[in-house]
Write an enzyme that holds these catalytic residues in place. Structure first.
Site, PDB file in Angstrom:
ATOM      1  CG  ASN A 295      -2.163  -0.762   1.050  1.00  0.00           C
ATOM      2  OD1 ASN A 295      -2.428  -1.266  -0.032  1.00  0.00           O
ATOM      3  ND2 ASN A 295      -2.961  -0.864   2.096  1.00  0.00           N
TER       4      ASN A 295
ATOM      5  CE  LYS B  45      -5.690  -0.647  -1.642  1.00  0.00           C
ATOM      6  NZ  LYS B  45      -4.767  -1.754  -1.623  1.00  0.00           N
TER       7      LYS B  45
HETATM    8  N1  LIG Z   1      -2.900  -8.190   4.592  1.00  0.00           N
HETATM    9  C1  LIG Z   1      -3.764  -7.731   3.702  1.00  0.00           C
HETATM   10  O1  LIG Z   1      -4.910  -8.178   3.656  1.00  0.00           O
HETATM   11  C2  LIG Z   1      -3.364  -6.668   2.717  1.00  0.00           C
HETATM   12  C3  LIG Z   1      -4.248  -6.332   1.668  1.00  0.00           C
HETATM   13  C4  LIG Z   1      -3.866  -5.402   0.727  1.00  0.00           C
HETATM   14  C5  LIG Z   1      -2.641  -4.778   0.808  1.00  0.00           C
HETATM   15  N2  LIG Z   1      -1.797  -5.084   1.851  1.00  0.00           N
HETATM   16  C6  LIG Z   1      -0.507  -4.397   1.900  1.00  0.00           C
HETATM   17  O2  LIG Z   1       0.505  -5.369   1.662  1.00  0.00           O
HETATM   18  C7  LIG Z   1       1.699  -4.997   2.365  1.00  0.00           C
HETATM   19  C8  LIG Z   1       2.093  -6.157   3.272  1.00  0.00           C
HETATM   20  O3  LIG Z   1       1.070  -6.287   4.249  1.00  0.00           O
HETATM   21  P1  LIG Z   1       0.921  -7.571   5.183  1.00  0.00           P
HETATM   22  O4  LIG Z   1      -0.436  -7.520   5.739  1.00  0.00           O
HETATM   23  O5  LIG Z   1       1.377  -8.771   4.466  1.00  0.00           O
HETATM   24  O6  LIG Z   1       1.955  -7.193   6.334  1.00  0.00           O
HETATM   25  P2  LIG Z   1       2.674  -8.171   7.383  1.00  0.00           P
HETATM   26  O7  LIG Z   1       1.862  -9.397   7.594  1.00  0.00           O
HETATM   27  O8  LIG Z   1       3.044  -7.341   8.545  1.00  0.00           O
HETATM   28  O9  LIG Z   1       3.991  -8.619   6.609  1.00  0.00           O
HETATM   29  C9  LIG Z   1       5.007  -7.747   6.314  1.00  0.00           C
HETATM   30  C10 LIG Z   1       6.330  -8.453   6.193  1.00  0.00           C
HETATM   31  O10 LIG Z   1       7.310  -7.477   6.514  1.00  0.00           O
HETATM   32  C11 LIG Z   1       8.139  -7.963   7.566  1.00  0.00           C
HETATM   33  N3  LIG Z   1       8.517  -6.859   8.456  1.00  0.00           N
HETATM   34  C12 LIG Z   1       7.749  -6.230   9.348  1.00  0.00           C
HETATM   35  N4  LIG Z   1       8.448  -5.278   9.993  1.00  0.00           N
HETATM   36  C13 LIG Z   1       9.681  -5.319   9.469  1.00  0.00           C
HETATM   37  C14 LIG Z   1      10.870  -4.594   9.704  1.00  0.00           C
HETATM   38  N5  LIG Z   1      10.941  -3.648  10.644  1.00  0.00           N
HETATM   39  N6  LIG Z   1      11.959  -4.885   8.969  1.00  0.00           N
HETATM   40  C15 LIG Z   1      11.917  -5.870   8.025  1.00  0.00           C
HETATM   41  N7  LIG Z   1      10.819  -6.602   7.772  1.00  0.00           N
HETATM   42  C16 LIG Z   1       9.716  -6.325   8.476  1.00  0.00           C
HETATM   43  C17 LIG Z   1       7.314  -8.979   8.289  1.00  0.00           C
HETATM   44  O11 LIG Z   1       8.205  -9.841   8.984  1.00  0.00           O
HETATM   45  P3  LIG Z   1       7.708 -10.859  10.120  1.00  0.00           P
HETATM   46  O12 LIG Z   1       7.101 -11.994   9.356  1.00  0.00           O
HETATM   47  O13 LIG Z   1       8.968 -11.212  10.815  1.00  0.00           O
HETATM   48  O14 LIG Z   1       6.739 -10.109  10.967  1.00  0.00           O
HETATM   49  C18 LIG Z   1       6.562  -9.626   7.154  1.00  0.00           C
HETATM   50  O15 LIG Z   1       7.388 -10.571   6.514  1.00  0.00           O
HETATM   51  C19 LIG Z   1       1.342  -3.712   3.126  1.00  0.00           C
HETATM   52  O16 LIG Z   1       1.705  -2.606   2.359  1.00  0.00           O
HETATM   53  C20 LIG Z   1      -0.169  -3.780   3.254  1.00  0.00           C
HETATM   54  O17 LIG Z   1      -0.732  -2.498   3.414  1.00  0.00           O
HETATM   55  C21 LIG Z   1      -2.119  -6.014   2.806  1.00  0.00           C
END
Ligand SMILES: NC(=O)c1ccc[n+]([C@@H]2O[C@H](COP(=O)([O-])OP(=O)(O)OC[C@H]3O[C@@H](n4cnc5c(N)ncnc54)[C@H](OP(=O)(O)O)[C@@H]3O)[C@@H](O)[C@H]2O)c1
Length: 293
Positions: A94, A175
């Site tokens: 996002n 978006k």
């Molecule tokens: N989830 C949804 O439904 C959804 C839908 C549409 C768009 N998005 C977008 O997709 C993107 C990813 O979202 P997500 O929900 O998949 O997020 P998430 O579950 O928090 O995953 C993010 C990844 O980044 C890693 N991470 C977090 N903090 C970090 C740091 N300080 N340094 C390095 N790596 C780090 C996490 O590692 P760990 O595994 O160790 O925590 C995980 O592998 C975001 O931009 C979100 O807005 C998400």
């Protein structure tokens, strides 16, 4: 094909699982130090995938980056010498503002940007739930990327629907506009999306939208005020029970994506000398909360 998933969180694990079940080789790159990670999506059989394997990363045809926006640049900086210059890099997060610095880091790689409406939730590090079927839009941000439209079929076969967008900036701004309206307000007021349909929020929403439309016009992005207002109202109603990612990040005291959502809007407004003081005040409020921790 060989796929690397950098940042296998909720969305990354969903793609890792879907691509693996479609027959592709998957390797993960995460901050976890184990050399293998297990991912189970819904009720599928658990997958054990290589993690932080330099050779597998080097052999990857596609590097799908699903880190949250604030961690994309730092995450990729350490991988520059380990990603082949032929690899297609796809940024899927996002917000906006990572493409330019990533492009400077990888000037010889095809670079694609993606935005998705799939819903994914990770109740435990090993388990991901596909909570909502959606659509993924993909497009190129450099000339090498424009030669990679074929990747749409590969991705669409694994996790439909995926569409190629010849002007991905338009899709990303659409978006971004929705995120600018919903995310800061829900995070500051600690409410779900549906609460924004209350009368008390209509003035704030309209102020945000007015400023967003002005900046989009200055960026030569097609947008119509009434249509955007309607779209945002529709998203608020359709996702009424959901909590936005920014609300969840703030509630859990995690760095939010504000710099890449409202922050990006403000940066582009500054470039065009447009006053976005309402969005600026929302940005300041989120920053104040983050700095108070
Ligand atoms: N989830 C949804 O439904 C959804 C839908 C549409 C768009 N998005 C977008 O997709 C993107 C990813 O979202 P997500 O929900 O998949 O997020 P998430 O579950 O928090 O995953 C993010 C990844 O980044 C890693 N991470 C977090 N903090 C970090 C740091 N300080 N340094 C390095 N790596 C780090 C996490 O590692 P760990 O595994 O160790 O925590 C995980 O592998 C975001 O931009 C979100 O807005 C998400």
């Amino acid at each position: 094909m060989n796929f690397a998933i950098v940042g296998p969180g909720a969305i990354g694990s969903l793609w890792a699982s879907s691509l693996s079940h479609a027959g592709h080789n998957i390797n993960l790159w995460s901050r976890q130090t184990d050399n293998q990670l297990t991912i189970q999506c819904d009720n599928h059989l658990p997958l054990t995938l290589p993690n932080n394997d330099h050779q597998a990363l080097k052999n990857s045809d596609v590097v799908l980056v699903t880190l949250k926006a604030p961690f994309v640049l730092s995450g990729l900086k350490s991988l520059v010498e380990h990603i082949h210059s032929d690899a297609i890099i796809v940024l899927m997060h996002n917000g906006m503002g990572t493409a330019e610095p990533v492009s400077s880091l990888f000037p010889n790689n095809p670079l694609l940007l993606a935005t998705t409406t799939h819903g994914a939730y990770r109740p435990t590090p090993q388990h991901v739930l596909h909570t909502g079927k959606g659509n993924t839009q993909l497009g190129a941000t450099n000339s090498l990327g424009h030669q990679c439209e074929f990747i749409v079929d590969v991705l669409n076969n694994a996790l439909p629907t995926v569409e190629w967008h010849s002007n991905i900036q338009q899709a990303l701004w659409n978006k971004l506009a929705i995120n600018c309206a919903i995310n800061p307000l829900t995070a500051i007021n600690n409410v779900n999306n549906g609460t924004l349909s209350q009368q008390a929020y209509q003035y704030d929403l309209q102020q945000i939208i007015n400023e967003v439309v002005e900046v989009m016009h200055a960026e030569a992005i097609a947008v119509e005020m009434q249509a955007l207002t309607k779209t945002i109202q529709h998203v608020i109603e359709a996702t009424a029970a959901n909590y936005s990612s920014m609300q969840q990040d703030i509630a859990h005291r995690r760095t939010s994506e504000i710099d890449f959502i409202t922050g990006y809007l403000i940066a582009r407004a500054k470039h065009h000398q447009i006053d976005v003081s309402f969005n600026q005040s929302l940005y300041n409020s989120i920053k104040q909360i983050e700095q108070s921790w």
